[in-house]
Write an enzyme that holds these catalytic residues in place. Structure first.
Site, short mmCIF file in Angstrom:
data_model
loop_
_atom_site.label_atom_id
_atom_site.label_comp_id
_atom_site.label_asym_id
_atom_site.label_seq_id
_atom_site.Cartn_x
_atom_site.Cartn_y
_atom_site.Cartn_z
CG HIS A 188 -2.34 -0.47 0.66
ND1 HIS A 188 -2.83 -1.71 0.85
CD2 HIS A 188 -3.23 0.19 -0.10
CE1 HIS A 188 -3.99 -1.81 0.25
NE2 HIS A 188 -4.26 -0.67 -0.35
CD GLU A 429 -8.38 -12.32 -22.78
OE1 GLU A 429 -7.50 -11.61 -22.26
OE2 GLU A 429 -9.38 -12.69 -22.16
CG ASP A 453 -4.23 -13.07 -21.18
OD1 ASP A 453 -3.25 -13.65 -20.67
OD2 ASP A 453 -5.19 -12.66 -20.51
CB CYS A 500 -9.12 -3.27 -22.68
SG CYS A 500 -9.36 -5.04 -22.80
C1 PEP Z 1 -5.40 -8.57 -21.58
O1 PEP Z 1 -5.20 -9.79 -21.52
O2 PEP Z 1 -4.82 -7.81 -22.37
C2 PEP Z 1 -6.36 -7.94 -20.65
C3 PEP Z 1 -6.72 -6.69 -20.79
O3 PEP Z 1 -6.84 -8.68 -19.62
P1 PEP Z 1 -5.99 -9.09 -18.33
O4 PEP Z 1 -4.72 -8.28 -18.32
O5 PEP Z 1 -6.86 -8.80 -17.17
O6 PEP Z 1 -5.74 -10.55 -18.54
MG MG Z 2 -6.51 -11.11 -20.46
#
Ligand code: PEP
Ligand code: MG
Length: 545
Positions: A188, A429, A453, A500
């Site tokens: 933290h 992904e 991923d 994302c």
């Molecule tokens: C990804 O795999 O790019 C993703 C956004 O999901 P996470 O990082 O939560 O696996």
């Molecule tokens: Mg992912």
């Protein structure tokens, strides 16, 4: 000049004098007490004092760093009121005739030991928080104030370690930077330093008491602190510092502005969050919506399988507060690095290829339906999008939709309202999803590419293995080609495609991703304004360099 290296947890440059913080020694007597009842009264009075101090720290942190950062003090309050701990302390005083300090130390160390062997770094870091609360109680019993981290003029704070309460007790206007010998990125102290926007180094093994009062420059970009740097180095770092300050001020002017390129193309810049505690950061950084709410953190923060009601409350709070902005909630992507004690799949040889994400949801109908019902019920409070993780086939999407329809029918029977037009999307992904993108695009309302991923599975590089850093390259041509293929397939079927994964925040890639036609980029809240700035500097009508 002296230099010491550490691990940077927040970039930026800090320039100033060093102040070394020595945590006060706590002497705890093991002598027996003659009046245990008076000792219990001392303990209860100390607990009251700590409780009101925690409340003040909560309010102060919430004002300076947002609700997410302040949440730690709610955790502290929970520890103070924990029935089992209180019983253990009072029993130790009554039956063992121990001093209140001794009983507190013993009971909090036992509670902290439970976190020591947990694999998840987030929960391992909570051990420090538990010990911190115990120390605060001892300080209150002894009438000492451990938050004595102060100086007259702004300084770079150097310490062996800082407890969360010590970090939060800092006056941000006096702290230029933080360097500590211990710490982990998930502690933290690290989280608070990031939220306070203070350059900080942890795991800096070579800190020295001889630094006290000396001029130094902390270079958070290169994970180093220089004591009395040479004039040439100081001038170079001063220039970088001035540039940072100018950039930070300019970014504030971008709040409320569209993320539009010079030639008029507008991209949605969304934020990734892990729960209601991140809403403050979303607002502060002016994100246009949520592109990824990693709902598994609602599960990770709970010691038991969260009920439908618990989930509903969390989703509703986010949707309601951010309405009318779009909020895409991804169903639980537990497994691999994100494990919870109440879901045990035994030891897996390759957890990243094992029971995770949608595989768990589809194999546990009650677990999956609990989440889908919570999502549907919350949908009436804002603009929800539901997204499924780790999809590899059309069959999985069909089954997800069947579960969703089943939940819709249940809610109708129970006369519970839900939004009938929730967009349904999937994370792209896995290489299988990319290769099936045309078929999948015909079944959903949007795609969101998870480059973290996608890189792992395309390059066969474990994303958790720090030894493989040089092989894990999201700029690899194979990954870029997959992104391009996915966007093209999505657009052929008239659905929007976002990104994302971490790559979305990489300014070196913004132009490439926009030229590929990406519709939305979803990033860590603190990256929203830098990304908006980058988008606004691009002119896609000019030939790519
Ligand atoms: C990804 O795999 O790019 C993703 C956004 O999901 P996470 O990082 O939560 O696996
Ligand atoms: Mg992912």
């Amino acid at each position: 000049m002296q230099a010491a290296a550490g691990t940077s947890i927040w970039g930026g440059i800090a320039i100033g004098k060093i102040h070394i913080y020595h945590r006060p020694e706590r002497h705890v007597s093991a002598a027996a007490v003659t009046d245990p009842n008076a000792e219990i009264a001392r303990y209860q009075a100390a607990r009251e004092r700590v409780r009101s101090r925690q409340k003040a720290l909560y309010d102060k942190t919430q004002r300076s760093a947002g609700k997410e950062s302040a949440a730690i003090f709610e955790f502290h309050a929970g520890m103070l009121d924990d029935g089992k701990l209180t019983d253990a302390i009072e029993q130790s005083i009554l039956e063992g005739h121990h001093t209140a300090e001794y009983a507190v130390r013993e009971s909090f160390e036992t509670a902290a030991a439970r976190f020591r062997d947990v694999e998840d770094p987030y929960f391992r870091a909570r051990r420090e928080d538990v010990l911190d609360v115990g120390n605060m109680l001892i300080d209150a019993l002894q009438g000492t104030d451990a938050s004595a981290v102060r100086g007259e003029e702004p300084y770079i704070l150097v310490a062996d370690n800082l407890a969360p309460s010590e970090t939060a007790g800092l006056d941000p206007s006096l702290i230029l930077g933080i360097v500590i010998r211990q710490g982990t990125p998930a502690s933290h102290t690290a989280i608070l330093a990031r939220a306070m926007n203070i350059p900080a180094l942890i795991q800096c093994a070579n800190i020295s008491v001889s630094w006290e009062g000396r001029h130094a420059i902390l270079d958070g970009y290169n994970s180093c602190i220089y004591i009395e740097p040479s004039a040439a180095l100081a001038a170079k770092l001063q220039k970088r510092y001035d540039e940072d300050m100018a950039r930070r001020a300019a970014l504030q002017n971008l709040k409320g502005q569209p993320s539009t390129t010079l030639d008029g193309r507008t991209i949605k810049v969304y934020a990734n969050i892990s729960g209601p505690q991140d809403i403050g950061a979303v607002e502060q950084n002016d994100a246009e919506g949520i592109g990824l709410f990693r709902s598994e953190f609602v599960y990770l923060r709970s010691t038991t399988d969260p009920t439908e009601e618990m989930q509903y409350q969390a989703y509703r709070e986010v949707l309601k507060t951010l309405s009318p902005r779009r909020v895409i909630i991804r169903t639980c992507d537990i497994g691999a690095d994100k494990s919870v004690s109440y879901l045990d799949f035994g030891k897996e040889t390759n957890p990243a290829l094992g029971c995770r994400g949608i595989r768990i949801s589809l194999s546990k109908p009650e677990f999956f339906k609990r989440q889908l019902r919570a999502l549907l019920r919350a949908s009436v409070y804002g603009r929800l999008g539901i997204m499924f993780p780790m999809i590899t086939s059309t069959k999985e999407v069909t089954r997800c939709r069947e579960f969703l329809n089943e939940c819709r029918r249940e809610l109708e029977r129970e006369k519970l309202a839900y939004d009938e037009n929730i967009p349904i999307g999937i994370m792209v992904e896995t290489p299988a999803a990319v290769l099936q993108a045309d078929e999948l695009a015909g079944m959903v309302d949007f795609f969101s590419i998870g480059t973290n991923d996608l890189t792992q599975y395309t390059l066969a590089v474990d994303r958790q293995n720090a030894m493989l850093g040089e092989f894990s390259d999201p700029h690899h041509p194979a990954v870029l080609q997959e992104i391009e293929m996915t966007i093209a397939a999505g657009h052929r079927h008239g659905i929007p495609v976002g990104i994302c994964g971490e790559l979305a925040a990489d300014p070196e890639m913004t132009e490439t991703l926009l030229r590929m036609g990406v519709d939305e980029l979803s990033v860590n809240p603190t990256s929203v304004l830098p990304l908006r700035s980058r988008i606004r500097s691009l002119n896609l009508s000019q030939t790519a360099k």
